[in-house]
Design an enzyme around this catalytic site. Structure first.
Site, PDB file in Angstrom:
ATOM      1  CE1 TYR A   1      -6.220  -1.312  -8.114  1.00  0.00           C
ATOM      2  CE2 TYR A   1      -8.060   0.168  -7.715  1.00  0.00           C
ATOM      3  CZ  TYR A   1      -7.089  -0.684  -7.239  1.00  0.00           C
ATOM      4  OH  TYR A   1      -6.974  -0.919  -5.898  1.00  0.00           O
TER       5      TYR A   1
ATOM      6  CE  LYS B   1      -4.790   1.500  -4.330  1.00  0.00           C
ATOM      7  NZ  LYS B   1      -5.704   0.842  -3.390  1.00  0.00           N
TER       8      LYS B   1
END
Length: 578
Positions: free
Chosen positions: A112, A183
């Site tokens: 991420y 995510k």
């Protein structure tokens, strides 16, 4: 179709207990959910017709993790490490998640932020394998049929983007789906939502990024972005299809531009179970830090005055959350608004200048604040002085907002100011890092946004905390799923913020820490999920959990049991060949 290769079998809590395998040979090994690589047992190799296709030695998951760690460490840079982990996930989802789980603090920066920003920008050039769904005007009318192809995976969470407001990078076209992929890996790590229950979706309505449109290698829909009624009609067609196929699944909106993020969230919140993490997740993580700071400062939330730099999704999301909390604490909305000041690109948001609808609740009237008439609206230290600011929050701005003069002014208003530089730290300057270290040494409470190397060093050496949305959204999702919540309300994010704050120990508070350590993300998600689930019960929004035979029936002990038992762990499942 993949539905012909396997079928998942669940226990009474909705957790996957085994995989029924119809495939054999290369077909079995090519499925990321079935594949165990060298960890296939001798019996599995025989029954799945894999005998002789692998070396005779059997290497267990622990040894596979160690081997994968060495390979990651041998990569030249972070983007190469990202590519390796994504490729591993495409081959063997369980091993990829076991690897990430082995050192979540290190690997979250690869899957991420900040590395994901590079992956978004290089999406077309480094494309290797398709993941998720890409809807565009050429196939949106078939959205329902396309989504039904994934029914066998029992989709529980989808992260959906229109690619317009990516991580401070703006319009990145088709590359935005990389954020959804990253995510969802955090949903799996934090909430234990198995990877087969997760679906990344790009709503490719075009791009206004001229560099992408001119790039012959660009893989997205090569048109300028839809707008107005065409845009809303496109989103509406997707929403109806998603609702019809996955009526109980959660849809998390991701990286929409401010101009559309609020409109889309508000327009469709009653049609599908949904929230926008850039708005509500950001608001909750900032609130969690403030709740913790109040414990350290031994002050009341209602005595604080907030200055937020950034009037996009993050900044206004924080402002909305603060207003909700202040109202819950007994203020009227009008009173609460007097405590919240927002600075946009052209200065303090006021009624003297036109502003978008989502900013208007926070626009300050010079009749109420006479000092505005004589003030330069971009003079941050002067605003801090006149408004009595005690909490400084930045979702953008860098040194323009967090400078020596501003900090000197806020120190006059409170003994222990709280500052939250929550913008992306990909290019944080050495000067700002030096100042943050100095301010921390002076006793100022500090929480920073997503990580980068310079900030990481500070967080390890000083009392600085990381305010990461990963503390919020996994628990929100899990709490919604187990409680069967019919909608997601602002109350969920307030109780989530309190739950995160309550995870911080007294010793950590004494050290000036205002957020839990990142390696406690799974424990934090469990606490947040229970708080959210019981909030749904209290507000009358809870329904039977569609994913579980075991029903909590509104009982907190049973709800906690379901939360614990439903969560998937990255361990190989039994395979039953058919």
């Amino acid at each position: 179709m993949s539905s012909d290769l396997y079928r998942f079998k669940y226990d009474e809590y909705g957790n996957t207990k085994e995989i029924i395998v119809y495939a054999s040979g290369d077909s079995a090994r090519s499925c990321r959910y079935i594949n165990k690589g060298t960890a296939f047992s001798e019996d599995e190799r025989k029954k799945l017709a894999l005998d002789a296709t692998l070396p005779p030695g059997v290497r267990g998951l622990f040894d596979q993790i160690q081997s994968s760690q060495k390979k990651v460490n041998g990569k030249a840079d972070d983007i190469e490490k990202y590519i390796f982990i994504r490729a591993l996930f495409n081959r063997n989802a369980t091993l990829a998640h076991a690897l990430i789980n082995s050192d979540i603090e290190s690997y979250i920066k690869l899957i991420y932020t900040p590395t994901i920003g590079l992956a978004v920008q290089q999406y077309s050039s480094m494309f290797r394998q398709a993941n998720g769904l890409h809807f565009y005007p050429g196939n949106i009318d078939s959205a329902e049929d396309i989504l039904r192809r994934f029914s066998h995976r029992d989709i529980r969470v989808a992260v959906v983007t229109d690619n317009h407001g990516i991580l401070g990078l703006g319009d990145q076209g088709a590359g935005g789906i990389a954020v959804c992929l990253g995510k969802l890996m955090i949903y799996t790590q934090g909430a234990g939502i198995a990877p087969w229950h997760c679906l990344p979706i790009s709503l490719d309505v075009g791009t206004n990024n001229e560099e992408l449109l001119a790039d012959k290698h660009y893989l997205g829909w090569r048109q300028h972005r839809l707008k107005g009624e065409q845009y809303l009609s496109f989103i509406g067609r997707f929403v109806r299809a998603f609702r019809n196929v996955f009526p109980n699944a959660l849809c998390q909106w991701e990286d929409f531009s401010p101009a559309t993020a609020f409109s889309v969230h508000d327009a469709f919140r009653d049609e599908i179970i949904s929230f926008n993490d850039d708005i509500q997740g950001m608001g909750a993580v900032a609130a969690a830090a403030i709740f913790s700071a109040m414990k350290v400062k031994k002050e009341k939330f209602t005595d604080q005055y907030f200055l937020i730099h950034g009037s996009g999704t993050g900044g206004i999301g924080i402002a909305r959350t603060l207003m909700s909390i202040l109202v819950d604490l007994g203020m009227s909305e009008k009173q609460a608004a007097k405590h919240i000041f927002v600075v946009a690109r052209d200065g303090l948001v006021s009624t003297e200048r036109e502003c978008q609808f989502y900013k208007k609740p926070f626009a300050k009237d010079p009749k109420v604040f006479p000092w505005l008439k004589e003030l330069d609206p971009t003079n941050i230290p002067a605003i801090i002085r006149e408004a009595g600011i005690t909490v400084l929050i930045g979702t953008t701005g860098h040194e323009f907002f967090f400078n020596e003069e501003a900090i000197n002014e806020i120190k006059k208003n409170t003994k222990r100011p709280l500052i939250l530089p929550l913008f992306q730290h990909v290019s944080t300057s050495a000067k700002l890092c030096q100042n943050i270290a100095k301010w921390s040494d002076e006793g100022i409470l500090i929480g920073t946004g997503n990580p980068c190397a310079t900030m990481d060093a500070l967080e390890r050496s000083t009392g600085i905390s990381q305010c990461n949305n990963a503390f919020i959204f996994p628990g929100i999702a899990l709490g919604v799923l187990v409680s069967g919540a019919s909608e997601i309300t602002q109350d969920f994010f307030i109780v989530a913020a309190k739950a995160v704050s309550d995870m911080i120990t007294d010793e950590q508070l004494q050290d000036g820490r205002i957020m839990p350590p990142l390696d406690s993300m799974r424990a934090v998600a469990k606490s947040v999920a229970l708080a959210v689930a019981m909030c749904a019960v209290e507000k009358g929004l809870s329904r039977p959990c569609i994913y579980s035979d075991f029903q909590p029936n509104g009982d907190e002990t049973r709800m906690a049991k379901l939360i614990d038992r439903m969560r998937w762990k990255p361990e190989y499942l039994p395979l039953t060949p058919m």
